[in-house]
Design an enzyme around this catalytic site. Structure first.
Site, PDB file in Angstrom:
ATOM      1  N   SER A 122       0.066  -8.250   6.795  1.00  0.00           N
ATOM      2  CA  SER A 122      -1.164  -8.699   7.455  1.00  0.00           C
ATOM      3  C   SER A 122      -0.861  -9.476   8.740  1.00  0.00           C
ATOM      4  O   SER A 122       0.255  -9.971   8.943  1.00  0.00           O
ATOM      5  CB  SER A 122      -1.949  -9.595   6.493  1.00  0.00           C
ATOM      6  OG  SER A 122      -1.173 -10.735   6.205  1.00  0.00           O
ATOM      7  N   VAL A 123      -1.884  -9.628   9.565  1.00  0.00           N
ATOM      8  CA  VAL A 123      -1.723 -10.373  10.826  1.00  0.00           C
ATOM      9  C   VAL A 123      -1.344 -11.840  10.564  1.00  0.00           C
ATOM     10  O   VAL A 123      -0.390 -12.347  11.179  1.00  0.00           O
ATOM     11  CB  VAL A 123      -2.996 -10.255  11.702  1.00  0.00           C
ATOM     12  CG1 VAL A 123      -2.907 -11.160  12.923  1.00  0.00           C
ATOM     13  CG2 VAL A 123      -3.218  -8.803  12.118  1.00  0.00           C
ATOM     14  N   GLU A 167       7.965   2.287  14.264  1.00  0.00           N
ATOM     15  CA  GLU A 167       8.681   2.946  13.174  1.00  0.00           C
ATOM     16  C   GLU A 167       8.541   4.446  13.394  1.00  0.00           C
ATOM     17  O   GLU A 167       7.602   4.910  14.030  1.00  0.00           O
ATOM     18  CB  GLU A 167       8.081   2.522  11.823  1.00  0.00           C
ATOM     19  CG  GLU A 167       8.275   1.038  11.622  1.00  0.00           C
ATOM     20  CD  GLU A 167       8.091   0.544  10.208  1.00  0.00           C
ATOM     21  OE1 GLU A 167       7.076   0.852   9.594  1.00  0.00           O
ATOM     22  OE2 GLU A 167       8.989  -0.188   9.741  1.00  0.00           O
ATOM     23  N   CYS A 194      -3.401   0.789   6.736  1.00  0.00           N
ATOM     24  CA  CYS A 194      -3.465  -0.053   7.937  1.00  0.00           C
ATOM     25  C   CYS A 194      -4.153   0.640   9.110  1.00  0.00           C
ATOM     26  O   CYS A 194      -4.883   0.023   9.872  1.00  0.00           O
ATOM     27  CB  CYS A 194      -2.052  -0.444   8.340  1.00  0.00           C
ATOM     28  SG  CYS A 194      -0.962   0.980   8.515  1.00  0.00           S
ATOM     29  N   GLU A 224       4.496  -4.564  11.962  1.00  0.00           N
ATOM     30  CA  GLU A 224       3.528  -3.486  11.669  1.00  0.00           C
ATOM     31  C   GLU A 224       2.369  -4.141  10.922  1.00  0.00           C
ATOM     32  O   GLU A 224       2.455  -4.371   9.721  1.00  0.00           O
ATOM     33  CB  GLU A 224       4.186  -2.401  10.799  1.00  0.00           C
ATOM     34  CG  GLU A 224       5.319  -1.650  11.460  1.00  0.00           C
ATOM     35  CD  GLU A 224       4.825  -0.653  12.516  1.00  0.00           C
ATOM     36  OE1 GLU A 224       3.601  -0.502  12.684  1.00  0.00           O
ATOM     37  OE2 GLU A 224       5.677  -0.052  13.184  1.00  0.00           O
ATOM     38  N   LYS A 243      12.638  -6.651   0.860  1.00  0.00           N
ATOM     39  CA  LYS A 243      11.786  -7.359  -0.105  1.00  0.00           C
ATOM     40  C   LYS A 243      10.443  -6.650  -0.190  1.00  0.00           C
ATOM     41  O   LYS A 243       9.672  -6.665   0.754  1.00  0.00           O
ATOM     42  CB  LYS A 243      11.553  -8.811   0.334  1.00  0.00           C
ATOM     43  CG  LYS A 243      10.878  -9.624  -0.758  1.00  0.00           C
ATOM     44  CD  LYS A 243      10.245 -10.892  -0.250  1.00  0.00           C
ATOM     45  CE  LYS A 243       8.859 -10.693   0.281  1.00  0.00           C
ATOM     46  NZ  LYS A 243       7.879 -10.146  -0.688  1.00  0.00           N
ATOM     47  N   ASN A 253       0.809  -1.238   0.000  1.00  0.00           N
ATOM     48  CA  ASN A 253       0.000   0.000   0.000  1.00  0.00           C
ATOM     49  C   ASN A 253       0.841   1.287   0.000  1.00  0.00           C
ATOM     50  O   ASN A 253       0.436   2.306  -0.536  1.00  0.00           O
ATOM     51  CB  ASN A 253      -1.004  -0.006   1.155  1.00  0.00           C
ATOM     52  CG  ASN A 253      -0.366  -0.117   2.507  1.00  0.00           C
ATOM     53  OD1 ASN A 253       0.806  -0.498   2.624  1.00  0.00           O
ATOM     54  ND2 ASN A 253      -1.101   0.204   3.546  1.00  0.00           N
TER      55      ASN A 253
END
Ligand SMILES: NC(=O)c1ccc[n+]([C@@H]2O[C@H](COP(=O)([O-])OP(=O)(O)OC[C@H]3O[C@@H](n4cnc5c(N)ncnc54)[C@H](O)[C@@H]3O)[C@@H](O)[C@H]2O)c1
Ligand SMILES: NCCCC=O
Length: 424
Positions: free
Chosen positions: A163-164, A398, A218, A184, A110, A87
């Protein structure tokens, strides 16, 4: 200071090439060029911020009895793996690379296979700026490449955005190698609108909280709790403004919503809306596919931003992360009730409150179980502020000074100034 100079030079090149990188990011992701420019600005600001902190890495001096003392050193971890989501491809890479390099680490990054382009440009810019060969590297690929990085014995730390379910796997792989990890992850954040808010700001805040980057953000405040007294007026205004959002070719100047990332994701988002209707929610606007007039865009992954009314806390659209342009509006009556409902989620990434009552604002954000809280705004990203989640939204931070701790390790040195008293 040497690291600082290189990061500042990279920031300068990004500023200089802002338009080119923003265009590439729009092609990469599908977000509007207007937003891509903001992402690029936040990215060079991040590099400048950590350039400023690079020379400030320092330890403590601690006095001990008899003139002895100890001191601590902040040392790099080594090779850090960065694994990114699709995103905010360029920005996520900068949020990881800048503190990593400022602290003296190397990074192998990556990107998501859906957005492989702009991070390569970032690597080229780092090289032009003087980052030594091999210090910032890009590898392309999907899950298998990510797994390889996580398991690699030379990787000392993993910083993951995604994602989780993938976060759970990353944490498992990191555990096998006893590697520190920053996660994150996703969210389903609450945005609380009290009746004493400045209404126009609250409406703007709700749009910012839901429709940036086609809703694929997110920290979006997708559960919009509105005090019942202003439910009708707020909802009417939000719907009116949502219907005016200009959808279409993301490279056009006046477009404010581009295309979703890919067909399966678009279908998934549409599936959530269908399920919401089946569960009793009312579509107040949007939710359908959008077909631009331009024939070359007719197969694009566009949809109309959607506002759902008549929502209840047990609906899937209110419980699960949709990661698309879908806002759920939920009425509430009291502060105590809304705080309890806002916290009733497995996630804890963000939260927001709109009110003119400053005591209430601080009281409510203090009670929210979320890592990033906003008062009277939403979804702005100052790089000076630490960003990260509570609960299933992850851990580690972050941005801000805090990130320096997650890209360094502490060495303690104990210095004896007297003789050694042996117990043997
Ligand atoms: N908290 C944050 O800062 C933040 C920011 C952006 C996105 N997100 C979250 O990211 C999600 C959307 O991104 P996504 O669909 O790219 O997430 P994802 O979890 O599918 O993929 C993220 C990255 O992990 C890689 N990956 C996938 N499986 C892997 C595995 N088994 N081992 C190692 N790597 C693997 C992917 O190739 C990709 O690079 C949403 O849940 C969103 O909330 C969080
Ligand atoms: N503004 C960037 C937020 C990152 C989460 O998706």
């Amino acid at each position: 200071m040497e690291r600082s100079r290189v990061l500042l030079e990279a920031a300068r090149i990004i500023r200089e090439q802002r338009e080119e990188i923003a265009t590439l990011e729009t092609i990469n992701n599908g977000k509007s060029i207007f937003e891509a420019r903001v992402d690029i600005d936040i990215s060079w600001q991040c590099l400048e911020y950590y350039a400023g902190l690079a020379g400030s890495l320092a330890g403590e001096h601690i006095q001990l009895p008899g003139g002895s003392f100890g001191y601590t050193r902040r040392e790099p971890l080594g090779v850090c793996a960065g694994i990114g989501a699709w995103n905010y491809p360029f920005q996520v890479a900068c949020w990881k690379a800048a503190p990593a390099l400022a602290c003296g680490n190397a990074m192998v990054f990556k990107p998501s296979p859906f957005t492989p382009l702009t991070v390569v440009r970032l690597a080229e810019i780092f090289t032009e700026a003087g980052v030594p060969k091999g210090l910032f590297n890009v590898v392309q690929g999907g899950a298998a490449t990510g797994q390889f990085l996580c398991h690699h014995p030379d990787v000392a730390k993993i910083s993951f955005t995604g994602s989780v379910p993938t976060g759970i796997k990353i944490m498992g792989m990191a555990a096998k190698g006893i590697k520190p990890v920053t996660l994150e992850l996703g969210g389903k954040s609450p945005l609380i609108i009290f009746s004493d808010c400045a209404l126009e700001n609250a409406v703007n805040g709700a749009l910012m909280a839901n429709f940036l980057t086609q809703g694929e953000v997110c920290c979006n405040g997708t559960r919009v709790f509105v005090e019942r007294k202003i439910l009708d007026v707020f909802t009417k205004e939000v719907v009116k403004r949502t219907q005016k959002i200009k959808i279409g070719d993301p490279l056009l100047e006046d477009t404010r919503m581009g295309a979703l990332i890919n067909r399966p994701h678009l279908d998934r988002v549409q599936g959530f809306i269908k399920q919401a209707k089946e569960q009793g929610a009312e579509v107040l606007c949007g939710g359908d596919l959008y077909v631009p007039d331009d024939p070359k865009l007719k197969n694009g992954y566009y949809m109309q931003p959607c506002v759902l009314g008549n929502c209840t806390d047990d609906m899937t659209c209110v419980k699960e992360e949709i990661f698309g342009p879908v806002m759920s509006i939920l009425p509430f009556d009291t502060e105590e009730e809304v705080v309890e409902r806002a916290n009733n989620t497995k996630f804890g990434l963000a939260g927001g409150v709109f009110t003119r009552d400053i005591q209430k604002a601080h009281r409510v954000v203090a009670a929210l179980k979320a890592g990033m809280c906003f008062i009277n705004n939403y979804n702005i990203s100052p790089v000076e502020l630490p960003f990260g989640g509570y609960k299933a939204s992850g851990f580690g931070r972050e941005n801000g000074r805090a990130a320096m701790e997650y890209y360094s390790q502490l060495k303690t040195v104990c210095v004896e100034m007297g003789d050694v008293e042996s117990v043997f």
